[in-house]
Write a protein that holds these residues in place. Sequence first.
Motif, PDB file in Angstrom:
ATOM      1  N   MET A   1       0.847  -1.191   0.000  1.00  0.00           N
ATOM      2  CA  MET A   1       0.000   0.000   0.000  1.00  0.00           C
ATOM      3  C   MET A   1       0.889   1.249   0.000  1.00  0.00           C
ATOM      4  SD  MET A   1      -3.587   0.150   2.113  1.00  0.00           S
ATOM      5  CE  MET A   1      -2.794   0.289   3.661  1.00  0.00           C
ATOM      6  N   LYS A   2       0.352   2.294  -0.559  1.00  0.00           N
ATOM      7  CA  LYS A   2       1.161   3.487  -0.785  1.00  0.00           C
ATOM      8  C   LYS A   2       0.298   4.678  -0.400  1.00  0.00           C
ATOM      9  CE  LYS A   2       3.318   5.598  -4.850  1.00  0.00           C
ATOM     10  NZ  LYS A   2       3.963   5.296  -6.122  1.00  0.00           N
ATOM     11  N   PRO A   3       0.753   5.548   0.458  1.00  0.00           N
ATOM     12  CA  PRO A   3      -0.110   6.673   0.834  1.00  0.00           C
ATOM     13  C   PRO A   3      -0.317   7.626  -0.346  1.00  0.00           C
ATOM     14  CG  PRO A   3       2.063   6.918   1.835  1.00  0.00           C
ATOM     15  CD  PRO A   3       2.065   5.594   1.129  1.00  0.00           C
ATOM     16  N   THR A   4      -1.524   8.132  -0.456  1.00  0.00           N
ATOM     17  CA  THR A   4      -1.846   9.056  -1.549  1.00  0.00           C
ATOM     18  C   THR A   4      -1.821  10.486  -1.014  1.00  0.00           C
ATOM     19  OG1 THR A   4      -4.167   8.709  -1.022  1.00  0.00           O
ATOM     20  CG2 THR A   4      -3.254   7.416  -2.826  1.00  0.00           C
ATOM     21  N   PRO A   5      -1.533  11.433  -1.897  1.00  0.00           N
ATOM     22  CA  PRO A   5      -1.528  12.819  -1.419  1.00  0.00           C
ATOM     23  C   PRO A   5      -2.941  13.267  -1.055  1.00  0.00           C
ATOM     24  CG  PRO A   5      -1.169  12.744  -3.789  1.00  0.00           C
ATOM     25  CD  PRO A   5      -1.162  11.335  -3.309  1.00  0.00           C
ATOM     26  N   SER A   6      -3.024  14.405  -0.414  1.00  0.00           N
ATOM     27  CA  SER A   6      -4.313  14.961  -0.027  1.00  0.00           C
ATOM     28  C   SER A   6      -5.147  15.281  -1.265  1.00  0.00           C
ATOM     29  CB  SER A   6      -4.095  16.235   0.788  1.00  0.00           C
ATOM     30  OG  SER A   6      -3.351  17.174   0.031  1.00  0.00           O
TER      31      SER A   6
ATOM     32  N   ASP B 227       7.902   4.735  -0.742  1.00  0.00           N
ATOM     33  CA  ASP B 227       6.547   5.264  -0.959  1.00  0.00           C
ATOM     34  C   ASP B 227       6.103   6.196   0.159  1.00  0.00           C
ATOM     35  OD1 ASP B 227       6.298   3.823  -3.279  1.00  0.00           O
ATOM     36  OD2 ASP B 227       5.248   2.144  -2.344  1.00  0.00           O
ATOM     37  N   ASN B 253       7.663   9.353  -3.750  1.00  0.00           N
ATOM     38  CA  ASN B 253       6.224   9.164  -3.955  1.00  0.00           C
ATOM     39  C   ASN B 253       5.787  10.216  -4.975  1.00  0.00           C
ATOM     40  OD1 ASN B 253       3.343   9.598  -3.651  1.00  0.00           O
ATOM     41  ND2 ASN B 253       3.455   8.281  -1.839  1.00  0.00           N
ATOM     42  N   LYS B 254       5.635   9.795  -6.226  1.00  0.00           N
ATOM     43  CA  LYS B 254       5.461  10.776  -7.312  1.00  0.00           C
ATOM     44  C   LYS B 254       4.200  11.624  -7.169  1.00  0.00           C
ATOM     45  CE  LYS B 254       8.521   9.241 -10.927  1.00  0.00           C
ATOM     46  NZ  LYS B 254       9.496  10.233 -10.399  1.00  0.00           N
ATOM     47  N   PRO B 255       3.028  11.021  -6.854  1.00  0.00           N
ATOM     48  CA  PRO B 255       1.847  11.897  -6.713  1.00  0.00           C
ATOM     49  C   PRO B 255       2.034  12.946  -5.619  1.00  0.00           C
ATOM     50  CG  PRO B 255       1.196   9.578  -6.879  1.00  0.00           C
ATOM     51  CD  PRO B 255       2.686   9.599  -6.727  1.00  0.00           C
ATOM     52  N   PHE B 256       2.689  12.554  -4.538  1.00  0.00           N
ATOM     53  CA  PHE B 256       2.972  13.522  -3.467  1.00  0.00           C
ATOM     54  C   PHE B 256       3.856  14.646  -3.987  1.00  0.00           C
ATOM     55  CE2 PHE B 256       6.029  15.074  -0.364  1.00  0.00           C
ATOM     56  CZ  PHE B 256       5.203  15.556   0.628  1.00  0.00           C
TER      57      PHE B 256
END
Lengths: 398, 398
Positions: A1-6, B227, B253-256
């Motif tokens: 699992m990978k945390p997603t940005p806000s 991540d 973490n690219k989206p971050f």
Amino acid sequence: MKPTPSIRGGLIPRSAIRKLIPLSKETEKHGIKVIKLNIGQPDVETPPEFWEGVRHFKEKVLAYSPSEGRPEYLDALISYYSRFNLSFTREDIVVSQGGIEGVLYSLIACADPGEDILVPEPYYSNYLGTAAMAQVNFIPFTTRAENGYHLPERSIIEKCITKKTRAILFSSPGNPTGCVYTRAEMELLADIAQKHNLFLISDEVYREFIYGDTEAVSIFHIPGIDDHAVMLDSASKRYSVCGSRVGSIISRNKPFLDAVRALATVRLSAPTLDQLGIANCINTPDSYFIRVKADYKARRDIVVDALSALPDVVCHRPEGAFYVMLKLKGIDTEVFAKWLLTDFSHKGETVLLSPGAGFYATPGLGRDEIRIAYVLECGILKRAMEALIEAIRQFRLL
Amino acid sequence: MKPTPSIRGGLIPRSAIRKLIPLSKETEKHGIKVIKLNIGQPDVETPPEFWEGVRHFKEKVLAYSPSEGRPEYLDALISYYSRFNLSFTREDIVVSQGGIEGVLYSLIACADPGEDILVPEPYYSNYLGTAAMAQVNFIPFTTRAENGYHLPERSIIEKCITKKTRAILFSSPGNPTGCVYTRAEMELLADIAQKHNLFLISDEVYREFIYGDTEAVSIFHIPGIDDHAVMLDSASKRYSVCGSRVGSIISRNKPFLDAVRALATVRLSAPTLDQLGIANCINTPDSYFIRVKADYKARRDIVVDALSALPDVVCHRPEGAFYVMLKLKGIDTEVFAKWLLTDFSHKGETVLLSPGAGFYATPGLGRDEIRIAYVLECGILKRAMEALIEAIRQFRLL
């Protein structure tokens, strides 16, 4: 699992001005010269006074500056404003990291999350990013190409005001429009702010760039506005030092400026060397501004003379800044700006423009408008206009 | 009627570190020398490499830098980190205006308003200001003077985690504690972040300041953390250039990092000259750091040797940074710090300290603690300790 940005992190608007840059780099790889009319990065030489000011720094340690600004910088600003019949003290001013930090801190200091800020649209597209960061809503009232983006009538502005409204934010001379509000328009905004108890956040970073006989009116020239007025400023355009990050937030509303000062304390310090450079720019001779203004006026006229004569184009002659916003009737400028980079060239050149929609909050508006930053020398601008006119002609035939 | 600032504007925490400064100026007016142990402003000379880097700038226009950072700066950072067995590319890094902008952007990019960030307390007091700006909640887990502010056991940290938790933010070497987390502690945090799918925001601005045999462990030294990890850094302390505003935000973490990049685009540019100065600091010889570290180690030992021997004082020897946080049992340090300025002097001198409560989120905690920044030369520090010991003695008799 990978945390997603806000969620908000994903919603921070990507710059309308910069988003075509990757495509433009591709175009250049194919040997086509791209004349960049998209970014307000002046080509004007930074005056030697800036470098002298930087060299004034003789301390052994490059230490934090006071959060509210170096005394030399504040005093130079006070002296600078006195030339415009504006009288401030150190207590009225907090240094900001460029004009944009001033916008962000002003929004946070005057509005709570979910409250409203009134903004004439089209507006400087980075304002939208600061609104997202501050979690406030932009409520736009529309100004129109047909009358040079001057203010609409009072009732149109007032009908946007609700109990959630905390401020009106505007720039004059305007980015992206070049429109300079008249004294009557500034008085109208002041009167609305007083009647509805709003802050009036006046972004005046293009103060020096007013052409012809147009009067330069600051928000602080309007009598009785002290409790409401917030003036934002930046050295970036004035002295062609965009890479120095020094602006200012000026207000005589003490609780407001105390909140701004607390925000400035959180970020500790604005850059010390840049503040010294700007402080010494007070010694830039008038001849510098006279020459720069003459250059920009000539550039503006090249753009406007070329484009305003075209059929189905609405292009008034803006009074200030170094932008022209214009309407290309029937053209989707988002598509057009990309097409210029992917499918067009004229004598080996094309142009990079900012499509208009990114300067509007109201969905659908600005889609037939573009912004041109005339920050290049006249010869290049003439070639750019020749290419652009040819492009408009060809695109209309598609 | 006069518009009032926002509620949040009034709530931005005023700096625990700076709030006694006005009182301190009063004290000095009365002829008493105030030895300032409150602010982490090193007295160490800025290395000549910084000034050389600034002089590398030869362009005619001081233009905006790319929002994500000047290429020279990014490449210098990559080279710098490789010395610590940390391998990054330009795509992993966004420049920040000092370390503090990195904290703000990380909070915005990982959490939505009203979400939670876990923080070991005591923490760097300006973190609290960024949390207020980002509208996120700080959920503290307490570390204690009695074990040198090392992490509590896993269950204490985990019981703070809810569905609203998005990240753990910490600094190691720590401000205000000087505590350097062991590899086992970093692994514990990494494991918690992975298990609960959190971001792990590791503020490593004091990386260079570790004394004795303590191992310097970066969050990116922990396998499998890519991540989750966000590393924050700043040149301010490393090269004694607090007045330059250049730090970095590093994540794979690219989206971050895309969200961070969008935030950076809103504020346009970090200062160009400062970036060039820092880029050239890569050439600072090892001898610089060896000397600076030896100086700080000697300073730390003066402070700790003087105070840890006192009765009713809890003062462990911190492994890094340039702070000592200590407990003065039975003393209200808020009252004590003011009393030092208003009612005490020893041989014509007194000391300015940071009371501990400002470094805690939990009400009531830290009221018997103080932070000392040992950023002054040994001779002055010895006099300061002599005065402080005498002050503690007198204050206990009141």
